[in-house]
Motif scaffolding. Sequence first.
Motif, mmCIF file in Angstrom:
data_model
loop_
_atom_site.group_PDB
_atom_site.id
_atom_site.type_symbol
_atom_site.label_atom_id
_atom_site.label_comp_id
_atom_site.label_asym_id
_atom_site.label_seq_id
_atom_site.Cartn_x
_atom_site.Cartn_y
_atom_site.Cartn_z
ATOM 1 N N UNK A 91 7.560 12.377 -5.605
ATOM 2 C CA UNK A 91 6.547 11.333 -5.788
ATOM 3 C C UNK A 91 7.043 9.955 -5.353
ATOM 4 N N UNK A 92 8.224 9.901 -4.760
ATOM 5 C CA UNK A 92 8.784 8.614 -4.333
ATOM 6 C C UNK A 92 9.704 8.885 -3.147
ATOM 7 N N UNK A 93 9.119 8.976 -1.955
ATOM 8 C CA UNK A 93 9.852 9.400 -0.768
ATOM 9 C C UNK A 93 9.851 8.297 0.273
ATOM 10 N N UNK A 94 10.918 8.212 1.069
ATOM 11 C CA UNK A 94 10.931 7.231 2.165
ATOM 12 C C UNK A 94 9.992 7.644 3.280
ATOM 13 N N UNK A 132 18.911 0.466 2.244
ATOM 14 C CA UNK A 132 19.277 0.050 0.895
ATOM 15 C C UNK A 132 18.475 -1.173 0.451
ATOM 16 N N UNK A 133 18.322 -2.166 1.328
ATOM 17 C CA UNK A 133 17.546 -3.348 0.956
ATOM 18 C C UNK A 133 16.057 -3.023 0.851
ATOM 19 N N UNK A 134 15.574 -2.055 1.633
ATOM 20 C CA UNK A 134 14.171 -1.653 1.528
ATOM 21 C C UNK A 134 13.895 -1.002 0.180
ATOM 22 N N UNK A 135 14.804 -0.157 -0.280
ATOM 23 C CA UNK A 135 14.639 0.459 -1.590
ATOM 24 C C UNK A 135 14.734 -0.581 -2.699
ATOM 25 N N UNK A 136 15.646 -1.548 -2.550
ATOM 26 C CA UNK A 136 15.759 -2.616 -3.547
ATOM 27 C C UNK A 136 14.483 -3.450 -3.584
ATOM 28 N N UNK A 137 13.885 -3.719 -2.436
ATOM 29 C CA UNK A 137 12.624 -4.466 -2.410
ATOM 30 C C UNK A 137 11.539 -3.711 -3.164
ATOM 31 N N UNK A 138 11.485 -2.392 -2.984
ATOM 32 C CA UNK A 138 10.489 -1.598 -3.704
ATOM 33 C C UNK A 138 10.729 -1.641 -5.204
ATOM 34 N N UNK A 139 11.989 -1.650 -5.616
ATOM 35 C CA UNK A 139 12.311 -1.682 -7.047
ATOM 36 C C UNK A 139 12.006 -3.045 -7.658
ATOM 37 N N UNK A 140 12.214 -4.095 -6.887
ATOM 38 C CA UNK A 140 11.993 -5.442 -7.422
ATOM 39 C C UNK A 140 10.517 -5.822 -7.427
ATOM 40 N N UNK A 197 0.809 -1.221 0.000
ATOM 41 C CA UNK A 197 0.000 0.000 0.000
ATOM 42 C C UNK A 197 0.845 1.275 0.000
ATOM 43 N N UNK A 198 1.972 1.263 0.704
ATOM 44 C CA UNK A 198 2.833 2.449 0.720
ATOM 45 C C UNK A 198 3.449 2.680 -0.658
ATOM 46 N N UNK A 199 3.921 1.616 -1.303
ATOM 47 C CA UNK A 199 4.506 1.770 -2.638
ATOM 48 C C UNK A 199 3.488 2.342 -3.619
ATOM 49 N N UNK A 200 2.251 1.888 -3.521
ATOM 50 C CA UNK A 200 1.220 2.406 -4.432
ATOM 51 C C UNK A 200 0.925 3.875 -4.180
ATOM 52 N N UNK A 201 1.229 4.369 -2.997
ATOM 53 C CA UNK A 201 1.011 5.773 -2.679
ATOM 54 C C UNK A 201 2.252 6.614 -2.925
ATOM 55 N N UNK A 202 3.284 6.040 -3.531
ATOM 56 C CA UNK A 202 4.497 6.794 -3.797
ATOM 57 C C UNK A 202 5.395 6.947 -2.590
ATOM 58 N N UNK A 203 5.268 6.065 -1.616
ATOM 59 C CA UNK A 203 6.121 6.078 -0.433
ATOM 60 C C UNK A 203 6.747 4.701 -0.274
ATOM 61 N N UNK A 204 7.994 4.653 0.140
ATOM 62 C CA UNK A 204 8.625 3.358 0.375
ATOM 63 C C UNK A 204 9.155 3.298 1.808
ATOM 64 N N UNK A 205 8.651 2.339 2.594
ATOM 65 C CA UNK A 205 9.134 2.178 3.967
ATOM 66 C C UNK A 205 10.636 1.928 3.981
ATOM 67 N N UNK A 206 11.342 2.734 4.739
ATOM 68 C CA UNK A 206 12.806 2.674 4.729
ATOM 69 C C UNK A 206 13.381 1.735 5.771
ATOM 70 N N UNK A 207 12.546 1.050 6.522
ATOM 71 C CA UNK A 207 13.035 0.128 7.557
ATOM 72 C C UNK A 207 12.231 -1.166 7.499
ATOM 73 N N UNK A 208 12.219 -1.801 6.338
ATOM 74 C CA UNK A 208 11.463 -3.042 6.190
ATOM 75 C C UNK A 208 12.015 -4.150 7.068
ATOM 76 N N UNK A 209 13.335 -4.258 7.141
ATOM 77 C CA UNK A 209 13.925 -5.343 7.929
ATOM 78 C C UNK A 209 13.646 -5.167 9.415
ATOM 79 N N UNK A 210 13.679 -3.929 9.878
ATOM 80 C CA UNK A 210 13.291 -3.698 11.277
ATOM 81 C C UNK A 210 11.804 -3.980 11.468
#
Length: 551
Positions: free
Chosen positions: A357-360, A338-346, A284-297
């Motif tokens: 339009x693409x902020x952490x 870095x891995x959170x951003x890679x997850x969003x890209x993949x 849901x965050x990716x669809x709103x143009x936001x990427x969670x920056x602490x996915x692993x946490x």
Amino acid sequence: MSGIDVGEELGARAAQARALALLRIRSRALAVVIAPAAVAVVLFAAGAQGHLGGPVWDGVRWAVLGVAVVVLLVAAAVAVAIARARPAVSPTVPVAEEGAPDLYRLVRDLADRLGVPAPSAIALTPDCDSWLEDRTHRSGKSRTTAEARNTAPVLVIGSPFLWWMRVAELRAVLAPVVAGTDSSAHPDIAAARRFVRGLDAAVADGAAPGRGALRAVPAAFTGWVARLLLRACREHAAEMERCVAATASMRAQGVDYALRIAAQEQVGLAYAGWDRLLTRVALPAWRMGRWPSRLDAGVVSALTELSRRDRLADGFTSRLGERPACDLLEEPGIADEATSLLAARLFHGGPAESGPDWAPVDWQQYPDEVVDRKWRTEAARLHRVLDAMGVPPASVADPAVPTLARVMEHLAGPGGPGEELAAGIGAAVARDDAQAPAPGPAQQTASAAGADPLDLWGPDPLPLFPLQPPRTGTELLADHVAAMVCCAAVDTAGAAPGLDWLDGPALLVDGERRADLAVPVLSLVEDGDPDPLRSWLAEVGVRSDKPVRLV
């Protein structure tokens, strides 16, 4: 010699035998190529000695020579194309030794205990898996052939493992993976793997679009030849890798074997929590143009919540008092980002860099930045579709005010209006998605030279692994109606947006999550029955006739 040693020796011999079978396929292909040349040499040698004379044999000799020259030229071109083809490399985040000295020390100590070469480097992947990856083909431009062949593979570690597992558990899980470097160092197995990877890369290059006719035809022919060889290699390659894995597993049984059995339970738990976190929280965050920056946490919070809800996972959170494996990194926050951003890209196809339009987004900001914004965006889209359909407002006195009552009255009307509205919502979502900027190759390589951790991938677009299949119009309509209800609850009943680690966006009423909204919404959307939703609204204290703030 123990039974484990005997099994390990048999597995190693079986893997070597399969590798030799693959190399024999390569040798047979070479023999087929040089066969016309060999025949031509024999014919010319016989003519020079006075045998097979006459104009007929002279014509045969020159015809065979011509065929041999053509075959050798074509084979040389195919061989060059296969040699230049770049095998696929998994997109990962590299971990430098100065950024994780304790992690490198743990891996090297593990390799010493196993008696195998240590991996040449370590990288992280946003997935619940770990493996060895040979990257000498891509780095060969800066190394000699001998140096490239003697380089150990890269150890790729799933980033959720570092945050959820304890140090001893991570060592136990990595033991069979690191043990595989012994087979990678075997010259026959390494040569067989390079042969198969080259063929696979040639097939991919042959199928790549965007080439002109002059380049497409040779590439397609090379791909056809590579596919023929791959079909011949398929069984031997699969059995070789199976034997290599079995050998590594047997070798690793002497290192933390009892702990590894318990750690495998953590692998399954981590996979379940990671999947829920990506599909319910991150998407849901990716669809709103936001990427969670602490996915692993976040996966630690998700798995802790899963342990609390699931009695099968009961007791796993007691391990959290031990040292987490992410402490082996000097800057775990940077690696997590870095891995959170890679997850969003993949998994979503997001750009490589942040922008308006693409902020952490931090987890503390998630309810306001993602949940509330998502609800109001979907509610606004719902009313735009109603306006386009000519649906009258619920309030005649102020027709410009958006209300929940308008939506409920329309869906409860005669003639099954839900299907038309669902089609309109689906079309509106498709238009909005089409207008969103696509993350092409230019966006993915826009960072400064050497700054992008995916420089190794090259200029090609990253592969996209969507987490969910496309949603139907009815599912989209139900989401939009639920969003409208949540907006009304926030604006008229004092509710608040929240985050559930396993289910994503949540509606909080008096500080408690209300998870019973889906059933009355589906009754309204699918059956046109507004009574269950009216009862729910009355219980919570939501006024459907009051205006709702939209984005």
